[in-house]
Structures are given as structure tokens and as C-alpha cells.
Design a protein around this motif. Structure first.
Motif, PDB file in Angstrom:
ATOM      1  N   THR B 332       0.853  -1.195   0.000  1.00  0.00           N
ATOM      2  CA  THR B 332       0.000   0.000   0.000  1.00  0.00           C
ATOM      3  C   THR B 332       0.892   1.249   0.000  1.00  0.00           C
ATOM      4  O   THR B 332       2.118   1.134   0.089  1.00  0.00           O
ATOM      5  N   ILE B 333       0.259   2.412  -0.050  1.00  0.00           N
ATOM      6  CA  ILE B 333       1.064   3.635  -0.140  1.00  0.00           C
ATOM      7  C   ILE B 333       1.846   3.929   1.135  1.00  0.00           C
ATOM      8  O   ILE B 333       2.719   4.796   1.131  1.00  0.00           O
ATOM      9  N   ILE B 334       1.579   3.188   2.200  1.00  0.00           N
ATOM     10  CA  ILE B 334       2.349   3.406   3.431  1.00  0.00           C
ATOM     11  C   ILE B 334       3.818   3.007   3.216  1.00  0.00           C
ATOM     12  O   ILE B 334       4.696   3.430   3.963  1.00  0.00           O
ATOM     13  N   ASP B 335       4.073   2.235   2.157  1.00  0.00           N
ATOM     14  CA  ASP B 335       5.459   1.874   1.832  1.00  0.00           C
ATOM     15  C   ASP B 335       6.265   3.048   1.286  1.00  0.00           C
ATOM     16  O   ASP B 335       7.500   3.029   1.353  1.00  0.00           O
ATOM     17  N   HIS B 336       5.585   4.046   0.729  1.00  0.00           N
ATOM     18  CA  HIS B 336       6.300   5.161   0.106  1.00  0.00           C
ATOM     19  C   HIS B 336       6.856   6.118   1.150  1.00  0.00           C
ATOM     20  O   HIS B 336       6.166   6.496   2.094  1.00  0.00           O
ATOM     21  N   ALA B 337       8.105   6.515   0.946  1.00  0.00           N
ATOM     22  CA  ALA B 337       8.799   7.327   1.953  1.00  0.00           C
ATOM     23  C   ALA B 337       8.037   8.614   2.265  1.00  0.00           C
ATOM     24  O   ALA B 337       7.925   9.000   3.431  1.00  0.00           O
ATOM     25  N   ASN B 338       7.520   9.272   1.235  1.00  0.00           N
ATOM     26  CA  ASN B 338       6.874  10.555   1.507  1.00  0.00           C
ATOM     27  C   ASN B 338       5.541  10.380   2.242  1.00  0.00           C
ATOM     28  O   ASN B 338       5.160  11.222   3.051  1.00  0.00           O
ATOM     29  N   VAL B 339       4.838   9.300   1.963  1.00  0.00           N
ATOM     30  CA  VAL B 339       3.591   9.016   2.698  1.00  0.00           C
ATOM     31  C   VAL B 339       3.922   8.704   4.149  1.00  0.00           C
ATOM     32  O   VAL B 339       3.272   9.202   5.081  1.00  0.00           O
ATOM     33  N   ARG B 340       4.956   7.900   4.336  1.00  0.00           N
ATOM     34  CA  ARG B 340       5.334   7.550   5.707  1.00  0.00           C
ATOM     35  C   ARG B 340       5.809   8.796   6.465  1.00  0.00           C
ATOM     36  O   ARG B 340       5.520   8.964   7.651  1.00  0.00           O
ATOM     37  N   ARG B 341       6.507   9.667   5.761  1.00  0.00           N
ATOM     38  CA  ARG B 341       6.943  10.936   6.384  1.00  0.00           C
ATOM     39  C   ARG B 341       5.734  11.765   6.821  1.00  0.00           C
ATOM     40  O   ARG B 341       5.709  12.330   7.919  1.00  0.00           O
ATOM     41  N   MET B 342       4.713  11.799   5.980  1.00  0.00           N
ATOM     42  CA  MET B 342       3.525  12.567   6.349  1.00  0.00           C
ATOM     43  C   MET B 342       2.835  11.951   7.560  1.00  0.00           C
ATOM     44  O   MET B 342       2.449  12.656   8.494  1.00  0.00           O
ATOM     45  N   LEU B 343       2.662  10.641   7.543  1.00  0.00           N
ATOM     46  CA  LEU B 343       2.002   9.978   8.677  1.00  0.00           C
ATOM     47  C   LEU B 343       2.797  10.169   9.961  1.00  0.00           C
ATOM     48  O   LEU B 343       2.222  10.435  11.030  1.00  0.00           O
ATOM     49  N   ALA B 344       4.118  10.045   9.859  1.00  0.00           N
ATOM     50  CA  ALA B 344       4.949  10.220  11.060  1.00  0.00           C
ATOM     51  C   ALA B 344       4.843  11.657  11.569  1.00  0.00           C
ATOM     52  O   ALA B 344       4.776  11.894  12.780  1.00  0.00           O
ATOM     53  N   THR B 345       4.801  12.614  10.656  1.00  0.00           N
ATOM     54  CA  THR B 345       4.656  14.014  11.055  1.00  0.00           C
ATOM     55  C   THR B 345       3.336  14.220  11.788  1.00  0.00           C
ATOM     56  O   THR B 345       3.284  14.847  12.857  1.00  0.00           O
ATOM     57  N   MET B 346       2.271  13.678  11.204  1.00  0.00           N
ATOM     58  CA  MET B 346       0.951  13.847  11.805  1.00  0.00           C
ATOM     59  C   MET B 346       0.909  13.233  13.202  1.00  0.00           C
ATOM     60  O   MET B 346       0.391  13.834  14.145  1.00  0.00           O
ATOM     61  N   LYS B 347       1.465  12.034  13.314  1.00  0.00           N
ATOM     62  CA  LYS B 347       1.408  11.352  14.611  1.00  0.00           C
ATOM     63  C   LYS B 347       2.292  12.059  15.639  1.00  0.00           C
ATOM     64  O   LYS B 347       1.875  12.272  16.786  1.00  0.00           O
ATOM     65  N   ALA B 348       3.488  12.451  15.212  1.00  0.00           N
ATOM     66  CA  ALA B 348       4.425  13.088  16.153  1.00  0.00           C
ATOM     67  C   ALA B 348       3.907  14.453  16.607  1.00  0.00           C
ATOM     68  O   ALA B 348       4.051  14.830  17.773  1.00  0.00           O
ATOM     69  N   GLU B 349       3.303  15.188  15.685  1.00  0.00           N
ATOM     70  CA  GLU B 349       2.767  16.506  16.027  1.00  0.00           C
ATOM     71  C   GLU B 349       1.571  16.382  16.966  1.00  0.00           C
ATOM     72  O   GLU B 349       1.407  17.177  17.898  1.00  0.00           O
ATOM     73  N   THR B 350       0.714  15.415  16.672  1.00  0.00           N
ATOM     74  CA  THR B 350      -0.464  15.219  17.517  1.00  0.00           C
ATOM     75  C   THR B 350      -0.041  14.836  18.929  1.00  0.00           C
ATOM     76  O   THR B 350      -0.593  15.342  19.918  1.00  0.00           O
ATOM     77  N   PHE B 351       0.949  13.964  19.021  1.00  0.00           N
ATOM     78  CA  PHE B 351       1.445  13.567  20.343  1.00  0.00           C
ATOM     79  C   PHE B 351       1.986  14.784  21.099  1.00  0.00           C
ATOM     80  O   PHE B 351       1.698  14.972  22.293  1.00  0.00           O
ATOM     81  N   ALA B 352       2.755  15.627  20.405  1.00  0.00           N
ATOM     82  CA  ALA B 352       3.333  16.810  21.054  1.00  0.00           C
ATOM     83  C   ALA B 352       2.234  17.757  21.535  1.00  0.00           C
ATOM     84  O   ALA B 352       2.267  18.242  22.673  1.00  0.00           O
ATOM     85  N   ALA B 353       1.265  18.009  20.668  1.00  0.00           N
ATOM     86  CA  ALA B 353       0.189  18.939  21.042  1.00  0.00           C
ATOM     87  C   ALA B 353      -0.647  18.375  22.187  1.00  0.00           C
ATOM     88  O   ALA B 353      -1.073  19.103  23.085  1.00  0.00           O
ATOM     89  N   ARG B 354      -0.886  17.074  22.153  1.00  0.00           N
ATOM     90  CA  ARG B 354      -1.655  16.428  23.227  1.00  0.00           C
ATOM     91  C   ARG B 354      -0.902  16.519  24.550  1.00  0.00           C
ATOM     92  O   ARG B 354      -1.495  16.809  25.598  1.00  0.00           O
ATOM     93  N   ALA B 355       0.397  16.277  24.494  1.00  0.00           N
ATOM     94  CA  ALA B 355       1.205  16.351  25.720  1.00  0.00           C
ATOM     95  C   ALA B 355       1.154  17.760  26.315  1.00  0.00           C
ATOM     96  O   ALA B 355       1.061  17.929  27.527  1.00  0.00           O
ATOM     97  N   ILE B 356       1.196  18.772  25.444  1.00  0.00           N
ATOM     98  CA  ILE B 356       1.168  20.153  25.942  1.00  0.00           C
ATOM     99  C   ILE B 356      -0.189  20.460  26.584  1.00  0.00           C
ATOM    100  O   ILE B 356      -0.254  21.051  27.665  1.00  0.00           O
ATOM    101  N   MET B 400      -2.673  18.152   6.135  1.00  0.00           N
ATOM    102  CA  MET B 400      -1.820  17.067   5.640  1.00  0.00           C
ATOM    103  C   MET B 400      -2.647  15.815   5.353  1.00  0.00           C
ATOM    104  O   MET B 400      -2.347  15.058   4.424  1.00  0.00           O
ATOM    105  N   GLY B 401      -3.694  15.625   6.142  1.00  0.00           N
ATOM    106  CA  GLY B 401      -4.591  14.489   5.900  1.00  0.00           C
ATOM    107  C   GLY B 401      -5.253  14.580   4.533  1.00  0.00           C
ATOM    108  O   GLY B 401      -5.388  13.582   3.824  1.00  0.00           O
TER     109      GLY B 401
END
Lengths: 571, 571
Positions: B332-356, B400-401
Motif C-alpha cells: 500500500t502507499i504506506i510503503d512510500h517514503a513521503n507518505v510515511r513521512r507525512m504519517l509520522a509528522t501527523m502522529k508526532a505533532e499530535t502527540f506533542a500537542a496532546r502532551a502540551i 496534511m490528511g
């Protein structure tokens, strides 16, 4: 929504940033004298201000509809389109042999920019036609050219691009639409295409579809794709629309924005088509059309950024709120530091994105005029940057425009939200911005970085030349360029393409930042009243530093991404 | 749109990042044992997954309407609201004396996060009620408390906030709604208020408005504002809704998103109101309500970010497109580096904002439990960051979604666009993000930076503790913290407030980046399976470097902004 065509800004960019004089010094574009260019900008600007801008909101409120198989366009769009066509604005770059003016792409880009700012959803129709004209000029038989080009160039007929299928989007090679020879020089086209912008309309007597399809003996993937011209009505012996072809609009999409532009699902049921270019060589013709369209879409982003900026500025100059914190203030919110910061950001970003699009266009012109490989390489390198950064800027400036309006920004009547909803798709269509970035770090660095380094050398030369007069501007631009050179060297050295792709988007953004710094530095050097130097200072001090952050992201490689297992993404 | 409540993520953040154990060690919150918290998260999560998430799209498609003066809410919203109220989810933090559970704000924040992810437009109603409860608990007379709080806490009645008027938005002190004493303990309220979220509904028998207004002898500006409770129906002797008050909904706004939430223009024509707090002291009570609501709105952003992330992830895991570029890929497209970069960005940002957001909530809880000035200062300092960064993250992740969906992202049926359209307003209401940033560099640094430095000291201690095990994560966090300390010192040293305001937004963003780095570092230190350390590495390597760019922007001062004359902004 008042819109003022930024004619002076184009003139300044032509003269001092993108070097239009070099373009018009060629035989090919000798007729595009400053007088001609100035008249074109003024006239097109007037059309945009007076005829197109008033259509922006009706297009949003009254989307194009499909009624009994017929597309009904938004109120006023038929008249607006007629004004575009009658003014000769559909294809001013087209070959005079077919009714065009043979003007530079640089000038076309300025006109497209203004039309996009005024009414993006209607402007998309001539943009699609422009791509089709370009493809036919380069790849169609003389017979096809003679029948179609005059109609397309005059705007009597419109053109569309049919690439995408449900399972073939970014991976266009996966398409399955079939073409079978009718043994009379024509082909029978069968299949379904999606996301067809302006797939039909109710204001031109014919619509010409360029359709990618596979012949029976085609190889899998992109090497087995051929391109066909499939008109809605088949021209009769006099070249006028004759019998209806076997194609139809199945449905129109319900979209986030761009409501005035009908986005169709097209069904072809053995429709009659004519081959454009050679069999199985459709990708080459498609790229002619796509490259043109990519710059055009980047320019859409720039135009919308300008429209959103002007819209927000008008609000800021009018809105009173809170005490002014400065002496001799205007009494409006423009006195507030954060509002002024937002306006300056919007203006500086729009200028940078516009300069990049026009620089790309000028490189295309030089390629057209000289056939020099260096110019071809520069045009190819700048195209994905112009597309992705122009559309990114359209989105970010429109988003900031909403913010500047406060609560009013969220209310549709204000018009600020429409800019964002409309422009959002430009980062997606004609190759998503991710695809553009992968093209940049992949194909466009296959020359070992030659085209990139030539640009970076030029920027550093500018910085050296500016150092005496603008040391505080020249030094950061020079430094950022050096950092970008190192990042480019890193990219070129990566044999594992995933290392490049993992940083493709931030690399493209860093490149755009530095190109923007270059444009602002040139603007400062040729400034006459200080205002461009002040804006350059704002951009170079406050926005250019982002390049360094993008470079860190761009050169992080793919290992950490692929270390993240699909399971790691679970919510 | 499947939504999975991220119960484990909250549990992890409670245990290892925000220190909920410190909160529950206080007498005030001793009953919030891990068992209770776990049960709350699980039950609320179930409500969000099963009842609220299915209302998200109907709310968008069928906006609340005003029919003959009566608000008709979106299909299913009445039942959805009933489920929220009957489950006791409106106000779990409220005082048990009035039917609340007295739970920590930290737990409320987690519940609000999940409800926002599931259906933002409906969740806004209980959020408004929560703010009203907080204001009444702190400032209302015992009589008012006795009548209103049980009804509000149970959700039988809803609450609204009426601050804004057409000429009084960010400048609330400019409001002109009048209050005149009726000489019987009540006041007659007359004026028009705009942007009243959930100004009315058709599923509760009463709606209680908190209205800011001026008494006849009031000073101009914020010092002349009083707060009144103005119910739609005046409670009779039994406390049940009696005669209709002299107020009405004039119209509902047509908005970019959040269609399920009726945004009303409210007209008060000598409506009967009761004073809350002292005369002319309305701003203090309003800030109680606003601070609560600001954290709540930041949490809305976090919730929508998570919703948009999960939605995009589901698409990425399903969508096949292009050849996989990795071995043992999923296809699936999750194999593509740029898609994975977007998903990682979304998850990492959400975690940071939630923690704050949760860290801010925990500071509020410690303030509530201990009345310690240090905790109060920390809560006050973190509130604007939680609000602005949470909502910024909601917007950027939702955006980004859309991009991740490609062409589908622009088609409304997909649902990706709705997240962006809905969440866009969160950066505007309850004080625009610009106002938040000005609050941060203004009022919140009036302590000479004490609260800021205490946070920075804590982050550096964490970095020191992490250095042995995670040197490559600890060092960049430490470095970024030092740069931020210098920027904070620069801010504190500026006596010309415009120098602060000119860099307020980037300063806030830099602070959020560093706080996010801290949260990710703590997550890496307490990681059990490696996945959190991998995400931390992604964030710290690729996203944290943005802090440096923001700091350059934050500390550029106001001179270059004000050197730009209003004429310089002309298009």
C-alpha cells in the motif's frame, strides 16, 4: 471582493528579476516588445478586475450541476468565458499560424496569475485548453492541427486532460482504458476517467478530450500508454461539430471548493479518437501537456495568494479594533504588530512564489527560443518547484487571510474562506506536491546536480554583487545558498532513492526559500523607493531562516522512517 | 469514518509525561485512582467511537437551521447530546456538590479530546457548558449556583458565552450591550451579540447565556464590564423553565465548517439577567471561563488532529498505488517514503500537542489542589500555548490528511476535508492565536520570565537525565532549550511591547516545539517496545529544528515591520 491587477509588480519582475529582456532579445520572441507586454498586462488586468472577479462568489454559491446528462455552469460563467475567448486570452502563447500571438510563456504566466486571482474556477478551463494546445502543437498530425488548433486557440472549443482512473492516480501507468484500431485511422476508446476538470460545459459547441489509453498489444506500465484526441462532437467535413461521440459525463464531484469548475467522471464507450503522437508514446506527449499545466497550476497558487492577500489587506485597512500601539497610526488593525507581520508575510511570500513561477516561465521561453540544453535543464528543474511552492503559498497565504479576518474569516459571506477552499486542490492535481518533490530529487537531479548548481552559482553571484550595498541582506542569502549546496550534494550522493524521497518535500521547500531570497535580494537592488528593500529585509531576516530547518529535515535519510513499522502508526 | 479512542496513549501520557500521579496524590483529587481514570477513558472512548463519530458527517451535510425563530439541530444530534448528558460526560470535573465527579482537568481534557475527534460540532456544546459551570462555581451567588449548577452539570440545560459584538471582537472592552438594574436584584439586558456558539438548540428545555454588558455608570473599556446570567426561560419557583425571556436568535451564520454547531446572532431586548460576581468585575469572571475554554479549544485542535490522522492512516493502509520501493512492504502507499513521512509528522505533532494540553491541564489541577503560585503561574503560562499550538496542529494535521488522500482529499464524501473546515475556527475563537501569542509574550512574561525559565530548567534536567541512554535525542533538545532561553531573555528585556508583539506568534511556536521535544524525549525514556523512541527520533531530528527558525523570526523586533508603511502594502 475588489481585485486590482498587479501590473506594476509584473513589470518590475520582468525587468529586474526574471530577465524578460533576454527572452525578447531572441528572434522567436522579438515581437514581445515592452509596449506590447505592457498593453497585454493592462488589458488582461482590466478583464480580470471588471469581468472575472465578480464571478468568484457566484461560482462558489451556485456550483456547476449535471442535469439530465447536461452540465449547467454557474451563473455568469458563460458570459465570463466568452469575454476571455473574445479578448483572445485563452492562448496568447500559441503559434500565430493557428491564431495565437506567439507571446512568451512569461507573459502568459502573468495573465494566468491575474485570471486565477480573479476567478480560479473559471480560469481552470482556459488553462486546460492551453495544455492541450501545447500537446497538439508538438505531437499531433498536421490534419489534426488544422482542424482543432484554430478552434482551441480562439476559445471556440475547450480542451481537457483525461489521465486519472480510480486505480491510476499518481501511478498513471496503472490505467486500463482501452483503445482499439477501427482500421480507418481512428480508434475506439473505452473506459472511465475521473477528476476531469471542465469535463463539459454549456457555453462552447465542442469539448476536446485528450485521453490516455492502452492499445491491445501495449506493454504494462507507462511504456504502453498512447494518447488520443476524443471530441465530444466529431467534426464534420467543414470542421464544425457533427455527430455526438460515444462519451458522456457520468457525474460531477462534490468538492471542498472550486465549485464553479465541473469535475467530471467521464465514460467512454467505444468513442472515436485520433492518435496524437506515436503509438505507445503517449507519456511523452502527456508530459508536454503536464509540464505546461504544472507551471500553470503553480501560477494558480500564486494568483490566489495575491487575491487572498488583497482581500485581507482591504479588510485590515478598514477594520478598527483595539487601541493603536504606534504614534501616527491609521487607527485600523494594520497598526498592530501581529497584523502587520501577517500582511508582510503574505506579501513577501506571494512575491517570492510569483518570482519563481515567472523565472520558470522565462527559462521555458529561452528553451523554446534557443533549444539550448542549459535552458531546458533549468526549465525542467524549476517546474516542480514552481508548481509545489506556488500552490503551497496559495494555501498558506489564503489560510493566513482567514486568520487575519478573525471571526469573519470563518463566515462564508466574507469570501476569505473560499480562497482556501478553492486553492486547496492545486497542491493535489497535476501531480501532488509530493510527486513534484520526488521528481525534483529524482529525475531532476539525474544530471548530477548540474542544473541545481548553476542556479546556486547564480544566486551567490547576485549575493556577491549585492554585498557592498546590502550587506545585511546579501550575507544571509549567500549563507543559505551554501547550506543548500551542501544539501544538494548530499542528495546527489544518495544512491538509495528512498533517502532522497524521505527528504524530498523539505528539500523542495528549502530550494524555494532560497530562490525567494534571491528574488527579494534582486528586488532590493533595483528598488527605487525603498519599499521593496524593506520587504526584502523582512523576508530575508524572518522567513529565509526556515531553509535551514527544511535542510535538516531533507537530509535526515530514510532509515528512521522505515524503522517506524506500519504497526507503529496505530492510533 | 472509523475512530478508535486512543486510551493507551492517554494512559502513557498520564503516567510518564504529565505526572498525573502528582495530581492524584493531592487530597483534592485522591479519588481519581488509576482504576477510576482507566474506567472513565474506556467508557468515554466507547461513547465517542459508537455514538458520536457517526454524527460527524450528518452534522456537516445537514447544518443546524433557524426555522421561524427556532433552531433545528442536525439529524441525530439530539440523541447524541442525550447520550453525552446521560453518561455524565458534560462536566466530570464539576464539584460533586452539584452533581459533578470532581475529577481532574487532566482527565476532562482527555475526554474532551476524544469527543472532539469524534464529532467536533456537537462537542462544542458541552465545552461551552463546562466554561459556564467553572465561571458560576467561582463567581456566582449561592442562590444562582443552587438553581443552575445541577441543571448544567447534568446536561439538562446547556450554557453559552456571549462576549463578541460586531465592533468588539479581540477588543472586548469596546462592547456596548447595556444592563440596567430592575431594582429587584435582576437587570435588564439589551444589545446584540454575535458568534454565539450553540446559542440555541432543540434538545434541552433551557439554554443559559453568560452575557457581558455595561451598567449605566460603567467606565469605558474592560474595567466597566459586568457579567450576567441570562436564561432562555426564567426558572420558576420550582427551578423549572418558566416564562420565556426577552431574547431571541436573530440568525445563524453560514460557516466554512462546523455546520452542526449553530452559531447565532443573539438579540437581547431588556432580557432579565442576574449578576455574576461583582458589578464592573465581569472580566475576572470572564477570564475564569475563558481560560477553561482556551484549554478546551486547544484540546479540540488535538482531537481533530487525531481524528484526521486516524482517517488518513486508514486510507494509507488500504490504498494501493505505484510499486513498493522497499522489501517486505505492505503493497500500500504506506510503503512510500513521503507518505510515511507525512504519517509520522501527523502522529508526532499530535502527540506533542496532546502532551502540551495535558501538561497544562495537570498544572491547572495542581493549582486547584494546592493553590501554589508556582502552579498557577505554570498553568497561566501554558494556557495560550496549549490553545494556539493545539489548534495550529489541528489545522496542519488536517491539511496534511487531505494531501495524503490525493485527489480523494478534495472530494467531500471522503471526509478528510471536513476535518480542516471544522477545525479552522479553533485558531480564531476564544481569542485568536495571535491574541494568545500576545498574551504569552505580554502578560505571561510580566513575572520577568520566571514561569518560562522554570519550564526550561525542567526540560534541561530531563535532557541531562536522558543523555546517557539517548544522547542523540537529549543533545538537540538541550540545545533548542538553550536557544529558547536566550530568546526568552530577549523578550523579557524588551520594554517596547511592539518588539514583543512583532515576534509573538513565532515565539509561541518555538516554545511549543521545545515542549514537544520534551514530551517526545520523556516518551523515549519510558518506551517499552521502541515505537515511541522511534517517533521521538523522527520529531527531534526533523521537526524540532524549526524552533531555531521561529526564534530568528521571534527576535527580529518591530522596527522592520513599522518601517513598512501602510502604502508599502498596496498590491
Amino acid at each position: 471582493m475588489p481585485y486590482r491587477a498587479p501590473v506594476e509588480d509584473f513589470q518590475f519582475l520582468f525587468d529586474h528579476v526574471v530577465g524578460l529582456d533576454r527572452v525578447t532579445a531572441t528572434d522567436r520572441f522579438a515581437e514581445a516588445t515592452p509596449d506590447v507586454t505592457s498593453a497585454i498586462l493592462t488589458e488582461a488586468g482590466k478583464l480580470c478586475e471588471e469581468v472575472l472577479a465578480p464571478l468568484q462568489r457566484p461560482g462558489d454559491l451556485h456550483p456547476a450541476k449535471l442535469e439530465n446528462g447536461v452540465v449547467r455552469t454557474s451563473p455568469g460563467f458563460a458570459e465570463g468565458y466568452k469575454a476571455i475567448a473574445e479578448g483572445g486570452w485563452v492562448a496568447i502563447a500559441a503559434d500565430p499560424e493557428h491564431g495565437g500571438m506567439g507571446l512568451p510563456m512569461t507573459v502568459t504566466t502573468a495573465v494566468n496569475d491575474m485570471m486565477s486571482a480573479a476567478c480560479l474556477s473559471l480560469q481552470l478551463s482556459p488553462l486546460m485548453t492551453q495544455g492541450q494546445i501545447e500537446a497538439l502543437e508538438h505531437h499531433a498530425s498536421d490534419d489534426l492541427k488544422a482542424i482543432y488548433l484554430p478552434k482551441l486557440v480562439s476559445g471556440e472549443w475547450t480542451g481537457t486532460m483525461n489521465l486519472t482512473e480510480a486505480q491510476a492516480g499518481s501511478d498513471v501507468g496503472a490505467l486500463s482504458t482501452k483503445a482499439v484500431s477501427n482500421d480507418d485511422g481512428t480508434y475506439a476508446i473505452t473506459g472511465q476517467k475521473i477528476y476531469i476538470s471542465w469535463g463539459d460545459n454549456d457555453f462552447t459547441p465542442n469539448v476536446c478530450h485528450l485521453v490516455l489509453a492502452r492499445l491491445p498489444d501495449a506493454k504494462p506500465g507507462t511504456k504502453g500508454i498512447s494518447l488520443f484526441l476524443v471530441p465530444k462532437f466529431i467534426p464534420d467535413e467543414t470542421g464544425e461539430p457533427g455527430r455526438a461521440n460515444d462519451l458522456k459525463v457520468v457525474s460531477l464531484e462534490h468538492k471542498m471548493g472550486l465549485h464553479g469548475s465541473p469535475t467530471a467522471v467521464m465514460q467512454y464507450d467505444g468513442a472515436t479518437g485520433w492518435l496524437v503522437g506515436e503509438e505507445h508514446d503517449g507519456m511523452r506527449a502527456m508530459f508536454t501537456m503536464m509540464n505546461n499545466a504544472r507551471l500553470g497550476v503553480g501560477t494558480q497558487g500564486v494568483g490566489v495568494a495575491d487575491g487572498a492577500y488583497q482581500h485581507a489587506l482591504a479588510y485590515a485597512k478598514d477594520r478598527k479594533q483595539g487601541r493603536s500601539t504606534i504614534q501616527n497610526g491609521t487607527g485600523t488593525i494594520i497598526d498592530h504588530a501581529n497584523v502587520r507581520r501577517m500582511l508582510a508575510t503574505m506579501k513577501a511570500e506571494t512575491f517570492a512564489a510569483r518570482a519563481i513561477a515567472l523565472t520558470c516561465a522565462a527559462a521555458i521561453d529561452m528553451e523554446t527560443a534557443t533549444a539550448a540544453p542549459d535552458w531546458a535543464a533549468r526549465a525542467a528543474f524549476l517546474t516542480p518547484i514552481a508548481k509545489a511552492f506556488g500552490t503551497y503559498t496559495g494555501i498558506s497565504v489564503a489560510n493566513m487571510g482567514i486568520q487575519l479576518h478573525g471571526g469573519m474569516g470563518f463566515i462564508e459571506e466574507t469570501g476569505a474562506a473560499q480562497y482556501l477552499r478553492d486553492v486547496r486542490v492545486t497542491a493535489i492535481y497535476e501531480g501532488t506536491n509530493g510527486i513534484q518533490a520526488m521528481d525534483l530529487v529524482g529525475r531532476k537531479l539525474m544530471d548530477g546536480g548540474e542544473a541545481a548548481y548553476a542556479l546556486l552559482d547564480e544566486i551567490e553571484s547576485t549575493a556577491e554583487a549585492a554585498r557592498a550595498e546590502h550587506p545585511e541582506l546579501a550575507e544571509p542569502v549567500w549563507q543559505a545558498t551554501e547550506s543548500l549546496r551542501e544539501a544538494t550534494e548530499w542528495m546527489v550522493a544518495q544512491n538509495d532513492m528512498n533517502n532522497r524521497f524521505a527528504g524530498a518535500v523539505p528539500f523542495l521547500r528549502a530550494f524555494a526559500r532560497v530562490l525567494g531570497g534571491h528574488a527579494h535580494l534582486l528586488a532590493a537592488m533595483h528598488d527605487t523607493d525603498g519599499s521593496r528593500a524593506r520587504l526584502a529585509r523582512f523576508y530575508i531576516t524572518r522567513i529565509l531562516p526556515e531553509a535551514q530547518a527544511h535542510i535538516a529535515h531533507a537530509t535526515a535519510g530514510a532509515d528512521d522512517l522505515y524503522a517506524l513499522a506500519p504497526e507503529d502508526f496505530a492510533a
